[in-house]
Motif scaffolding. Structure first.
Motif, PDB file in Angstrom:
ATOM      1  N   VAL A 171      -7.839  -2.699  -2.881  1.00  0.00           N
ATOM      2  CA  VAL A 171      -8.081  -3.823  -1.960  1.00  0.00           C
ATOM      3  C   VAL A 171      -6.903  -4.793  -2.048  1.00  0.00           C
ATOM      4  O   VAL A 171      -6.476  -5.164  -3.148  1.00  0.00           O
ATOM      5  CB  VAL A 171      -9.382  -4.565  -2.298  1.00  0.00           C
ATOM      6  CG1 VAL A 171      -9.584  -5.739  -1.335  1.00  0.00           C
ATOM      7  CG2 VAL A 171     -10.560  -3.619  -2.231  1.00  0.00           C
ATOM      8  N   VAL A 172      -6.400  -5.174  -0.910  1.00  0.00           N
ATOM      9  CA  VAL A 172      -5.283  -6.132  -0.863  1.00  0.00           C
ATOM     10  C   VAL A 172      -5.845  -7.523  -0.609  1.00  0.00           C
ATOM     11  O   VAL A 172      -6.438  -7.788   0.445  1.00  0.00           O
ATOM     12  CB  VAL A 172      -4.270  -5.754   0.234  1.00  0.00           C
ATOM     13  CG1 VAL A 172      -3.134  -6.767   0.277  1.00  0.00           C
ATOM     14  CG2 VAL A 172      -3.734  -4.356  -0.013  1.00  0.00           C
TER      15      VAL A 172
ATOM     16  N   PRO B 269       1.748 -10.480  -2.258  1.00  0.00           N
ATOM     17  CA  PRO B 269       2.887 -10.792  -3.123  1.00  0.00           C
ATOM     18  C   PRO B 269       2.524 -10.810  -4.596  1.00  0.00           C
ATOM     19  O   PRO B 269       3.262 -10.298  -5.445  1.00  0.00           O
ATOM     20  CB  PRO B 269       3.330 -12.173  -2.628  1.00  0.00           C
ATOM     21  CG  PRO B 269       2.866 -12.234  -1.213  1.00  0.00           C
ATOM     22  CD  PRO B 269       1.568 -11.505  -1.211  1.00  0.00           C
ATOM     23  N   LEU B 270       1.354 -11.406  -4.947  1.00  0.00           N
ATOM     24  CA  LEU B 270       0.953 -11.478  -6.337  1.00  0.00           C
ATOM     25  C   LEU B 270       0.618 -10.082  -6.878  1.00  0.00           C
ATOM     26  O   LEU B 270       1.023  -9.723  -8.006  1.00  0.00           O
ATOM     27  CB  LEU B 270      -0.249 -12.410  -6.487  1.00  0.00           C
ATOM     28  CG  LEU B 270      -0.805 -12.596  -7.902  1.00  0.00           C
ATOM     29  CD1 LEU B 270       0.266 -13.156  -8.832  1.00  0.00           C
ATOM     30  CD2 LEU B 270      -2.029 -13.499  -7.894  1.00  0.00           C
ATOM     31  N   GLN B 271      -0.105  -9.311  -6.085  1.00  0.00           N
ATOM     32  CA  GLN B 271      -0.437  -7.962  -6.528  1.00  0.00           C
ATOM     33  C   GLN B 271       0.815  -7.094  -6.655  1.00  0.00           C
ATOM     34  O   GLN B 271       0.923  -6.268  -7.570  1.00  0.00           O
ATOM     35  CB  GLN B 271      -1.430  -7.326  -5.542  1.00  0.00           C
ATOM     36  CG  GLN B 271      -2.815  -7.961  -5.598  1.00  0.00           C
ATOM     37  CD  GLN B 271      -3.731  -7.399  -4.539  1.00  0.00           C
ATOM     38  OE1 GLN B 271      -3.596  -7.759  -3.363  1.00  0.00           O
ATOM     39  NE2 GLN B 271      -4.656  -6.535  -4.943  1.00  0.00           N
ATOM     40  N   MET B 272       1.762  -7.286  -5.766  1.00  0.00           N
ATOM     41  CA  MET B 272       3.026  -6.551  -5.855  1.00  0.00           C
ATOM     42  C   MET B 272       3.758  -6.906  -7.153  1.00  0.00           C
ATOM     43  O   MET B 272       4.293  -6.023  -7.853  1.00  0.00           O
ATOM     44  CB  MET B 272       3.895  -6.881  -4.644  1.00  0.00           C
ATOM     45  CG  MET B 272       5.289  -6.269  -4.678  1.00  0.00           C
ATOM     46  SD  MET B 272       5.309  -4.492  -4.369  1.00  0.00           S
ATOM     47  CE  MET B 272       5.122  -4.491  -2.601  1.00  0.00           C
TER      48      MET B 272
ATOM     49  N   GLN C 251       0.822  -1.219   0.000  1.00  0.00           N
ATOM     50  CA  GLN C 251       0.000   0.000   0.000  1.00  0.00           C
ATOM     51  C   GLN C 251       0.852   1.263   0.000  1.00  0.00           C
ATOM     52  O   GLN C 251       0.460   2.285  -0.565  1.00  0.00           O
ATOM     53  CB  GLN C 251      -0.942  -0.020   1.209  1.00  0.00           C
ATOM     54  CG  GLN C 251      -2.012  -1.112   1.105  1.00  0.00           C
ATOM     55  CD  GLN C 251      -2.883  -1.183   2.341  1.00  0.00           C
ATOM     56  OE1 GLN C 251      -2.440  -0.821   3.426  1.00  0.00           O
ATOM     57  NE2 GLN C 251      -4.126  -1.651   2.163  1.00  0.00           N
ATOM     58  N   ASP C 252       2.032   1.212   0.649  1.00  0.00           N
ATOM     59  CA  ASP C 252       2.914   2.380   0.627  1.00  0.00           C
ATOM     60  C   ASP C 252       3.559   2.566  -0.729  1.00  0.00           C
ATOM     61  O   ASP C 252       3.756   3.702  -1.194  1.00  0.00           O
ATOM     62  CB  ASP C 252       3.998   2.245   1.708  1.00  0.00           C
ATOM     63  CG  ASP C 252       3.419   2.324   3.111  1.00  0.00           C
ATOM     64  OD1 ASP C 252       2.273   2.813   3.240  1.00  0.00           O
ATOM     65  OD2 ASP C 252       4.092   1.875   4.066  1.00  0.00           O
ATOM     66  N   THR C 253       3.909   1.454  -1.394  1.00  0.00           N
ATOM     67  CA  THR C 253       4.582   1.552  -2.697  1.00  0.00           C
ATOM     68  C   THR C 253       3.593   1.851  -3.810  1.00  0.00           C
ATOM     69  O   THR C 253       3.881   2.652  -4.722  1.00  0.00           O
ATOM     70  CB  THR C 253       5.325   0.237  -2.987  1.00  0.00           C
ATOM     71  OG1 THR C 253       6.172  -0.093  -1.868  1.00  0.00           O
ATOM     72  CG2 THR C 253       6.175   0.375  -4.238  1.00  0.00           C
ATOM     73  N   PHE C 254       2.439   1.198  -3.749  1.00  0.00           N
ATOM     74  CA  PHE C 254       1.420   1.388  -4.784  1.00  0.00           C
ATOM     75  C   PHE C 254       0.107   1.781  -4.092  1.00  0.00           C
ATOM     76  O   PHE C 254      -0.769   0.930  -3.878  1.00  0.00           O
ATOM     77  CB  PHE C 254       1.227   0.117  -5.616  1.00  0.00           C
ATOM     78  CG  PHE C 254       2.486  -0.358  -6.290  1.00  0.00           C
ATOM     79  CD1 PHE C 254       2.923   0.232  -7.469  1.00  0.00           C
ATOM     80  CD2 PHE C 254       3.244  -1.392  -5.755  1.00  0.00           C
ATOM     81  CE1 PHE C 254       4.081  -0.199  -8.097  1.00  0.00           C
ATOM     82  CE2 PHE C 254       4.396  -1.830  -6.380  1.00  0.00           C
ATOM     83  CZ  PHE C 254       4.823  -1.231  -7.548  1.00  0.00           C
ATOM     84  N   PRO C 255      -0.034   3.037  -3.730  1.00  0.00           N
ATOM     85  CA  PRO C 255      -1.245   3.466  -2.995  1.00  0.00           C
ATOM     86  C   PRO C 255      -2.512   3.380  -3.813  1.00  0.00           C
ATOM     87  O   PRO C 255      -3.616   3.464  -3.249  1.00  0.00           O
ATOM     88  CB  PRO C 255      -0.927   4.915  -2.622  1.00  0.00           C
ATOM     89  CG  PRO C 255       0.140   5.361  -3.555  1.00  0.00           C
ATOM     90  CD  PRO C 255       0.921   4.135  -3.921  1.00  0.00           C
TER      91      PRO C 255
END
Length: 423
Positions: free
Chosen positions: A331-332, A336-339, A323-327
Protein backbone atom coordinates in the motif's frame (compact mmCIF):
# COMPACT_ATOMS: atom_id res chain seq x y z
CA UNK A 1 -28.72 56.74 -3.51
CA UNK A 2 -31.84 58.58 -2.37
CA UNK A 3 -31.35 61.99 -0.80
CA UNK A 4 -33.86 64.04 1.17
CA UNK A 5 -33.24 67.78 0.81
CA UNK A 6 -34.95 69.82 3.53
CA UNK A 7 -35.13 73.62 3.61
CA UNK A 8 -34.97 74.66 7.26
CA UNK A 9 -38.00 76.80 8.21
CA UNK A 10 -37.42 80.31 9.55
CA UNK A 11 -40.55 80.20 11.72
CA UNK A 12 -40.43 78.83 15.29
CA UNK A 13 -40.72 75.05 15.33
CA UNK A 14 -43.91 73.36 16.44
CA UNK A 15 -46.12 70.49 15.30
CA UNK A 16 -47.66 72.61 12.54
CA UNK A 17 -44.39 73.96 11.12
CA UNK A 18 -44.07 73.10 7.44
CA UNK A 19 -40.83 71.75 5.95
CA UNK A 20 -40.16 72.40 2.27
CA UNK A 21 -38.42 69.30 0.90
CA UNK A 22 -37.30 67.45 -2.22
CA UNK A 23 -36.60 63.73 -2.56
CA UNK A 24 -34.18 62.59 -5.27
CA UNK A 25 -32.77 59.19 -6.19
CA UNK A 26 -29.68 60.31 -8.09
CA UNK A 27 -29.24 64.01 -7.32
CA UNK A 28 -30.47 64.93 -10.81
CA UNK A 29 -34.18 64.15 -10.91
CA UNK A 30 -36.99 65.00 -8.51
CA UNK A 31 -38.93 62.02 -7.13
CA UNK A 32 -41.14 63.95 -4.73
CA UNK A 33 -41.59 67.54 -3.59
CA UNK A 34 -43.82 69.15 -1.03
CA UNK A 35 -44.22 71.30 2.03
CA UNK A 36 -45.45 69.18 4.93
CA UNK A 37 -45.18 68.95 8.73
CA UNK A 38 -42.12 67.25 10.16
CA UNK A 39 -43.95 63.99 10.87
CA UNK A 40 -44.93 63.61 7.19
CA UNK A 41 -41.46 63.95 5.69
CA UNK A 42 -40.47 60.92 3.55
CA UNK A 43 -38.80 58.26 5.67
CA UNK A 44 -37.16 56.23 2.88
CA UNK A 45 -33.83 57.93 2.13
CA UNK A 46 -30.10 57.29 2.43
CA UNK A 47 -28.95 60.77 3.43
CA UNK A 48 -30.38 64.12 4.47
CA UNK A 49 -29.15 67.51 3.25
CA UNK A 50 -30.31 70.59 5.18
CA UNK A 51 -30.63 73.89 3.30
CA UNK A 52 -30.10 77.07 5.29
CA UNK A 53 -32.35 79.83 3.81
CA UNK A 54 -30.63 82.89 2.46
CA UNK A 55 -32.54 85.16 4.88
CA UNK A 56 -30.89 83.37 7.83
CA UNK A 57 -27.31 83.94 6.66
CA UNK A 58 -24.87 86.82 6.69
CA UNK A 59 -21.65 86.76 4.69
CA UNK A 60 -18.26 88.16 5.66
CA UNK A 61 -15.04 88.34 3.68
CA UNK A 62 -11.76 87.72 5.53
CA UNK A 63 -8.06 87.36 4.87
CA UNK A 64 -6.97 84.59 7.24
CA UNK A 65 -3.56 84.91 8.87
CA UNK A 66 -0.84 82.46 7.90
CA UNK A 67 -0.94 79.24 9.91
CA UNK A 68 -4.51 79.66 11.10
CA UNK A 69 -5.94 76.74 9.10
CA UNK A 70 -5.59 73.23 10.57
CA UNK A 71 -3.44 70.80 8.61
CA UNK A 72 -5.59 67.74 9.28
CA UNK A 73 -6.49 65.51 6.33
CA UNK A 74 -9.79 66.47 4.73
CA UNK A 75 -9.72 70.07 6.01
CA UNK A 76 -11.75 69.53 9.21
CA UNK A 77 -12.88 72.86 10.66
CA UNK A 78 -13.37 71.67 14.22
CA UNK A 79 -10.26 73.41 15.52
CA UNK A 80 -11.04 75.63 18.50
CA UNK A 81 -8.06 77.81 17.62
CA UNK A 82 -9.47 78.61 14.18
CA UNK A 83 -12.87 79.41 15.68
CA UNK A 84 -11.22 81.82 18.14
CA UNK A 85 -9.40 83.52 15.27
CA UNK A 86 -12.65 83.95 13.33
CA UNK A 87 -14.43 85.31 16.42
CA UNK A 88 -11.74 87.94 16.89
CA UNK A 89 -11.67 88.99 13.24
CA UNK A 90 -15.47 89.16 12.90
CA UNK A 91 -16.26 90.78 16.23
CA UNK A 92 -16.73 94.24 14.71
CA UNK A 93 -18.69 92.96 11.68
CA UNK A 94 -21.29 90.82 13.47
CA UNK A 95 -24.54 92.23 14.82
CA UNK A 96 -24.65 89.63 17.59
CA UNK A 97 -22.13 88.11 19.96
CA UNK A 98 -19.90 85.55 18.13
CA UNK A 99 -20.76 82.97 20.80
CA UNK A 100 -24.43 83.10 19.72
CA UNK A 101 -23.63 82.49 16.05
CA UNK A 102 -22.62 79.46 14.06
CA UNK A 103 -19.78 80.14 11.61
CA UNK A 104 -18.82 78.17 8.53
CA UNK A 105 -15.75 78.62 6.37
CA UNK A 106 -15.89 78.22 2.61
CA UNK A 107 -14.63 74.94 1.09
CA UNK A 108 -10.94 74.71 0.15
CA UNK A 109 -10.11 77.84 2.12
CA UNK A 110 -6.53 79.06 2.18
CA UNK A 111 -4.51 81.82 3.78
CA UNK A 112 -3.21 83.10 0.44
CA UNK A 113 -6.52 84.57 -0.75
CA UNK A 114 -9.62 86.14 0.82
CA UNK A 115 -12.29 83.70 1.97
CA UNK A 116 -15.99 83.79 2.78
CA UNK A 117 -17.42 83.04 6.21
CA UNK A 118 -21.16 82.38 6.56
CA UNK A 119 -22.85 83.15 9.87
CA UNK A 120 -26.29 82.25 11.23
CA UNK A 121 -28.07 81.97 14.57
CA UNK A 122 -26.63 78.97 16.41
CA UNK A 123 -29.68 78.24 18.59
CA UNK A 124 -32.06 78.32 15.60
CA UNK A 125 -29.85 76.02 13.52
CA UNK A 126 -29.27 73.57 16.36
CA UNK A 127 -32.99 73.43 17.17
CA UNK A 128 -33.88 72.63 13.55
CA UNK A 129 -31.21 69.92 13.30
CA UNK A 130 -32.31 68.37 16.60
CA UNK A 131 -35.94 68.32 15.47
CA UNK A 132 -34.99 66.53 12.25
CA UNK A 133 -32.82 64.04 14.12
CA UNK A 134 -35.56 63.23 16.63
CA UNK A 135 -37.92 62.56 13.73
CA UNK A 136 -35.48 60.07 12.21
CA UNK A 137 -33.86 62.40 9.68
CA UNK A 138 -30.30 62.86 10.95
CA UNK A 139 -28.64 65.50 8.76
CA UNK A 140 -25.51 64.44 6.88
CA UNK A 141 -24.67 67.78 5.30
CA UNK A 142 -25.66 71.43 5.75
CA UNK A 143 -25.51 73.75 2.74
CA UNK A 144 -26.54 77.39 2.23
CA UNK A 145 -29.46 78.09 -0.09
CA UNK A 146 -27.28 80.54 -2.07
CA UNK A 147 -23.49 80.88 -2.20
CA UNK A 148 -21.30 83.62 -3.69
CA UNK A 149 -20.45 81.35 -6.60
CA UNK A 150 -24.06 80.38 -7.36
CA UNK A 151 -25.12 84.05 -7.56
CA UNK A 152 -22.17 85.23 -9.62
CA UNK A 153 -23.65 87.08 -12.63
CA UNK A 154 -27.07 85.62 -11.74
CA UNK A 155 -30.32 87.08 -10.42
CA UNK A 156 -33.14 84.99 -8.94
CA UNK A 157 -36.77 86.00 -8.51
CA UNK A 158 -38.49 83.69 -6.02
CA UNK A 159 -41.59 83.24 -3.95
CA UNK A 160 -45.17 84.17 -4.73
CA UNK A 161 -46.57 87.19 -6.63
CA UNK A 162 -47.84 88.76 -3.39
CA UNK A 163 -44.42 88.39 -1.69
CA UNK A 164 -41.69 88.13 -4.35
CA UNK A 165 -38.03 87.86 -3.37
CA UNK A 166 -34.90 88.90 -5.22
CA UNK A 167 -31.59 87.07 -4.77
CA UNK A 168 -28.36 88.41 -6.16
CA UNK A 169 -24.82 89.42 -5.36
CA UNK A 170 -24.20 92.47 -3.18
CA UNK A 171 -22.06 94.81 -5.31
CA UNK A 172 -20.22 96.33 -2.35
CA UNK A 173 -18.72 93.03 -1.11
CA UNK A 174 -14.94 93.06 -0.98
CA UNK A 175 -12.10 91.72 1.08
CA UNK A 176 -10.81 93.88 3.93
CA UNK A 177 -7.66 96.00 3.90
CA UNK A 178 -7.80 96.52 0.14
CA UNK A 179 -7.04 92.89 -0.65
CA UNK A 180 -8.13 91.14 -3.83
CA UNK A 181 -11.91 91.70 -4.20
CA UNK A 182 -14.17 88.76 -3.48
CA UNK A 183 -17.16 87.78 -5.60
CA UNK A 184 -20.38 89.55 -4.64
CA UNK A 185 -21.91 88.41 -1.37
CA UNK A 186 -25.31 86.66 -1.59
CA UNK A 187 -28.22 88.89 -0.68
CA UNK A 188 -31.90 87.87 -0.49
CA UNK A 189 -34.36 90.75 -0.19
CA UNK A 190 -37.94 91.52 -1.08
CA UNK A 191 -38.53 92.51 -4.69
CA UNK A 192 -39.58 96.17 -4.52
CA UNK A 193 -38.58 99.57 -5.79
CA UNK A 194 -35.49 99.76 -3.61
CA UNK A 195 -34.18 96.35 -4.69
CA UNK A 196 -34.79 97.24 -8.35
CA UNK A 197 -32.80 100.44 -7.91
CA UNK A 198 -30.05 98.40 -6.27
CA UNK A 199 -29.92 96.01 -9.23
CA UNK A 200 -29.97 98.86 -11.75
CA UNK A 201 -27.22 100.67 -9.88
CA UNK A 202 -25.09 97.53 -9.82
CA UNK A 203 -25.63 97.08 -13.55
CA UNK A 204 -24.65 100.67 -14.27
CA UNK A 205 -21.48 100.32 -12.22
CA UNK A 206 -20.49 97.14 -14.07
CA UNK A 207 -18.34 97.08 -17.17
CA UNK A 208 -20.38 98.09 -20.21
CA UNK A 209 -18.89 95.25 -22.23
CA UNK A 210 -19.95 92.71 -19.62
CA UNK A 211 -23.19 90.83 -20.46
CA UNK A 212 -26.17 91.41 -18.13
CA UNK A 213 -26.73 89.01 -15.26
CA UNK A 214 -28.68 85.85 -16.05
CA UNK A 215 -32.28 86.25 -14.91
CA UNK A 216 -33.87 83.14 -13.39
CA UNK A 217 -37.37 82.95 -11.95
CA UNK A 218 -39.68 80.43 -10.39
CA UNK A 219 -42.91 79.71 -12.33
CA UNK A 220 -45.15 81.68 -9.95
CA UNK A 221 -43.23 84.94 -10.44
CA UNK A 222 -41.79 84.60 -13.95
CA UNK A 223 -44.31 87.03 -15.45
CA UNK A 224 -43.57 89.56 -12.70
CA UNK A 225 -39.83 89.20 -13.23
CA UNK A 226 -40.08 89.73 -17.00
CA UNK A 227 -42.31 92.78 -16.53
CA UNK A 228 -40.06 94.45 -13.94
CA UNK A 229 -36.75 93.66 -15.61
CA UNK A 230 -38.14 94.10 -19.15
CA UNK A 231 -36.33 91.06 -20.51
CA UNK A 232 -36.99 87.31 -20.75
CA UNK A 233 -36.42 85.16 -17.69
CA UNK A 234 -35.43 81.51 -17.60
CA UNK A 235 -37.97 79.44 -15.69
CA UNK A 236 -36.66 77.06 -13.02
CA UNK A 237 -39.06 75.05 -10.88
CA UNK A 238 -38.80 75.50 -7.13
CA UNK A 239 -37.91 71.83 -6.60
CA UNK A 240 -35.19 72.04 -9.26
CA UNK A 241 -33.74 75.09 -7.52
CA UNK A 242 -33.53 73.25 -4.21
CA UNK A 243 -31.94 70.31 -6.02
CA UNK A 244 -29.30 72.58 -7.55
CA UNK A 245 -28.58 74.21 -4.18
CA UNK A 246 -27.92 70.79 -2.62
CA UNK A 247 -25.12 70.16 -5.15
CA UNK A 248 -23.04 72.93 -3.55
CA UNK A 249 -19.59 71.89 -2.25
CA UNK A 250 -20.31 73.76 0.98
CA UNK A 251 -20.79 71.89 4.24
CA UNK A 252 -21.65 74.08 7.21
CA UNK A 253 -21.33 71.20 9.71
CA UNK A 254 -18.16 72.74 11.16
CA UNK A 255 -16.70 73.55 14.57
CA UNK A 256 -19.25 72.55 17.24
CA UNK A 257 -21.49 70.83 14.68
CA UNK A 258 -18.61 68.75 13.34
CA UNK A 259 -18.60 66.72 16.58
CA UNK A 260 -22.23 65.71 16.07
CA UNK A 261 -21.78 64.78 12.41
CA UNK A 262 -20.18 61.54 11.33
CA UNK A 263 -16.77 61.51 9.79
CA UNK A 264 -16.86 63.48 6.53
CA UNK A 265 -14.47 61.22 4.63
CA UNK A 266 -16.40 58.10 5.54
CA UNK A 267 -19.65 59.81 4.59
CA UNK A 268 -18.27 60.66 1.15
CA UNK A 269 -17.05 57.10 0.63
CA UNK A 270 -20.36 55.63 1.77
CA UNK A 271 -22.27 58.08 -0.41
CA UNK A 272 -20.14 57.28 -3.46
CA UNK A 273 -20.44 53.54 -2.93
CA UNK A 274 -24.21 53.74 -2.43
CA UNK A 275 -24.57 55.86 -5.56
CA UNK A 276 -22.46 53.38 -7.51
CA UNK A 277 -24.74 50.54 -6.38
CA UNK A 278 -28.03 52.28 -7.17
CA UNK A 279 -27.65 55.17 -9.60
CA UNK A 280 -28.87 54.40 -13.15
CA UNK A 281 -25.85 56.06 -14.77
CA UNK A 282 -23.58 53.45 -13.15
CA UNK A 283 -25.58 50.47 -14.44
CA UNK A 284 -23.13 49.67 -17.23
CA UNK A 285 -20.16 49.96 -14.84
CA UNK A 286 -21.88 47.65 -12.35
CA UNK A 287 -22.56 45.11 -15.10
CA UNK A 288 -18.95 45.32 -16.28
CA UNK A 289 -17.71 44.80 -12.72
CA UNK A 290 -19.92 41.72 -12.24
CA UNK A 291 -18.81 40.27 -15.59
CA UNK A 292 -15.18 40.93 -14.73
CA UNK A 293 -15.54 39.20 -11.35
CA UNK A 294 -17.25 36.20 -12.93
CA UNK A 295 -14.58 35.91 -15.63
CA UNK A 296 -11.82 36.08 -13.02
CA UNK A 297 -13.61 33.57 -10.80
CA UNK A 298 -14.05 31.13 -13.67
CA UNK A 299 -10.47 31.65 -14.78
CA UNK A 300 -9.08 31.10 -11.28
CA UNK A 301 -11.12 27.92 -10.89
CA UNK A 302 -9.94 26.62 -14.26
CA UNK A 303 -6.33 27.40 -13.37
CA UNK A 304 -6.73 25.69 -9.98
CA UNK A 305 -8.21 22.59 -11.63
CA UNK A 306 -5.32 22.46 -14.11
CA UNK A 307 -2.73 22.81 -11.35
CA UNK A 308 -4.51 20.17 -9.27
CA UNK A 309 -4.51 17.81 -12.24
CA UNK A 310 -0.77 18.39 -12.80
CA UNK A 311 -0.06 17.75 -9.11
CA UNK A 312 -2.07 14.55 -9.15
CA UNK A 313 -0.18 13.41 -12.24
CA UNK A 314 3.15 13.99 -10.45
CA UNK A 315 1.92 12.07 -7.42
CA UNK A 316 0.86 9.19 -9.63
CA UNK A 317 4.29 9.24 -11.29
CA UNK A 318 6.02 9.05 -7.89
CA UNK A 319 3.73 6.20 -6.83
CA UNK A 320 4.48 4.41 -10.08
CA UNK A 321 8.24 4.78 -9.53
CA UNK A 322 7.91 3.35 -6.01
CA UNK A 323 5.76 0.41 -7.10
CA UNK A 324 7.99 -0.33 -10.10
CA UNK A 325 11.19 -0.16 -8.04
CA UNK A 326 9.86 -1.92 -4.96
CA UNK A 327 6.90 -4.08 -6.06
CA UNK A 328 6.72 -5.69 -2.62
CA UNK A 329 5.26 -2.48 -1.09
CA UNK A 330 1.58 -3.44 -0.70
CA UNK A 331 0.00 0.00 0.00
CA UNK A 332 1.35 3.41 -0.95
CA UNK A 333 0.62 6.04 1.70
CA UNK A 334 3.58 8.43 1.56
CA UNK A 335 5.59 7.55 -1.52
CA UNK A 336 8.72 9.67 -0.78
CA UNK A 337 8.97 8.42 2.81
CA UNK A 338 8.36 4.81 1.85
CA UNK A 339 10.90 5.13 -0.96
CA UNK A 340 13.51 6.43 1.52
CA UNK A 341 12.83 3.56 3.93
CA UNK A 342 13.00 0.92 1.23
CA UNK A 343 16.20 2.44 -0.15
CA UNK A 344 17.78 2.47 3.32
CA UNK A 345 16.81 -1.16 3.85
CA UNK A 346 18.30 -2.06 0.48
CA UNK A 347 21.53 -0.23 1.33
CA UNK A 348 21.84 -2.11 4.61
CA UNK A 349 21.16 -5.41 2.86
CA UNK A 350 23.99 -4.75 0.40
CA UNK A 351 26.35 -3.43 3.05
CA UNK A 352 26.24 0.21 1.90
CA UNK A 353 25.76 3.02 4.42
CA UNK A 354 22.28 4.51 4.55
CA UNK A 355 21.38 8.07 5.35
CA UNK A 356 19.83 7.02 8.67
CA UNK A 357 22.84 4.99 9.82
CA UNK A 358 24.87 6.22 12.76
CA UNK A 359 28.08 6.35 10.72
CA UNK A 360 26.48 8.58 8.05
CA UNK A 361 24.99 10.95 10.65
CA UNK A 362 28.30 11.16 12.54
CA UNK A 363 30.17 11.87 9.33
CA UNK A 364 27.76 14.65 8.42
CA UNK A 365 27.90 16.12 11.92
CA UNK A 366 31.70 16.06 12.09
CA UNK A 367 31.88 17.80 8.70
CA UNK A 368 30.08 20.90 10.01
CA UNK A 369 30.82 20.82 13.77
CA UNK A 370 33.30 23.37 15.20
CA UNK A 371 36.85 22.15 15.66
CA UNK A 372 36.76 22.82 19.40
CA UNK A 373 33.60 20.77 19.89
CA UNK A 374 34.45 17.60 21.86
CA UNK A 375 32.02 14.70 22.09
CA UNK A 376 31.56 13.13 25.52
CA UNK A 377 28.64 10.75 24.78
CA UNK A 378 27.03 9.08 21.75
CA UNK A 379 23.65 7.33 21.77
CA UNK A 380 21.92 5.85 18.73
CA UNK A 381 18.40 4.43 18.87
CA UNK A 382 15.55 4.08 16.38
CA UNK A 383 17.40 5.99 13.66
CA UNK A 384 18.00 8.90 16.02
CA UNK A 385 21.46 10.03 17.11
CA UNK A 386 22.05 11.80 20.43
CA UNK A 387 25.37 13.58 20.88
CA UNK A 388 26.67 15.25 24.00
CA UNK A 389 29.72 17.43 24.08
CA UNK A 390 31.29 20.71 25.11
CA UNK A 391 32.91 23.60 23.29
CA UNK A 392 31.72 25.74 20.40
CA UNK A 393 28.46 27.62 20.07
CA UNK A 394 27.06 25.45 17.30
CA UNK A 395 24.62 28.20 16.27
CA UNK A 396 25.06 27.50 12.53
CA UNK A 397 24.85 23.71 12.73
CA UNK A 398 21.09 23.39 12.25
CA UNK A 399 20.89 25.01 8.77
CA UNK A 400 24.09 23.23 7.70
CA UNK A 401 22.78 19.82 8.77
CA UNK A 402 19.42 20.61 7.16
CA UNK A 403 21.25 21.19 3.90
CA UNK A 404 22.67 17.66 4.26
CA UNK A 405 19.19 16.15 4.71
CA UNK A 406 19.30 15.87 8.53
CA UNK A 407 17.02 17.35 11.15
CA UNK A 408 19.00 18.69 14.15
CA UNK A 409 17.66 19.99 17.47
CA UNK A 410 19.80 21.33 20.30
CA UNK A 411 18.76 20.56 23.88
CA UNK A 412 21.28 22.19 26.20
CA UNK A 413 24.60 20.43 25.59
CA UNK A 414 22.94 17.62 23.60
CA UNK A 415 22.16 17.34 19.92
CA UNK A 416 19.28 15.23 18.63
CA UNK A 417 19.90 14.31 14.97
CA UNK A 418 17.56 12.39 12.71
CA UNK A 419 16.89 12.01 9.02
CA UNK A 420 14.16 14.07 7.40
CA UNK A 421 15.55 17.54 6.84
CA UNK A 422 14.65 19.08 3.49
CA UNK A 423 17.84 20.30 1.83
Amino acid sequence: MSTLIVSLPLAPLDAATLFDHVLTADGQTVLAHGCVPLALLPSAHDEVVALVPGQALSWHGLQLPTGSLPRSLGGERSSGRLRSILDGMLEDQLLDEPAHLHLALQPQASTTAPVWVAACDKAWLQAALNALAQAGHAVNRIVPEFTPLSLQDTLWVLGQPEQPLLAGGHPAAQAPDGATPLPAAPLLVGLNTHSLLWVQGAGAAADAARPPALLLAEPAVVALAERLFQRPAQVVAHAERLLQAAQSPWDMAQFELAHAARDRRWARLAQGWSQFLRAPQWRVARLALVVGLLVNLIGLNAYALREQSALNAKRQAVRAVLQDTFPKVPVVVDAPLQMARELAALQRATGAAAGTDMETMLASFSAVAPVEYALTAIEYEANELRLKGAGGSGGALEPQLKALGLRATRQGEQWLISAGGQP
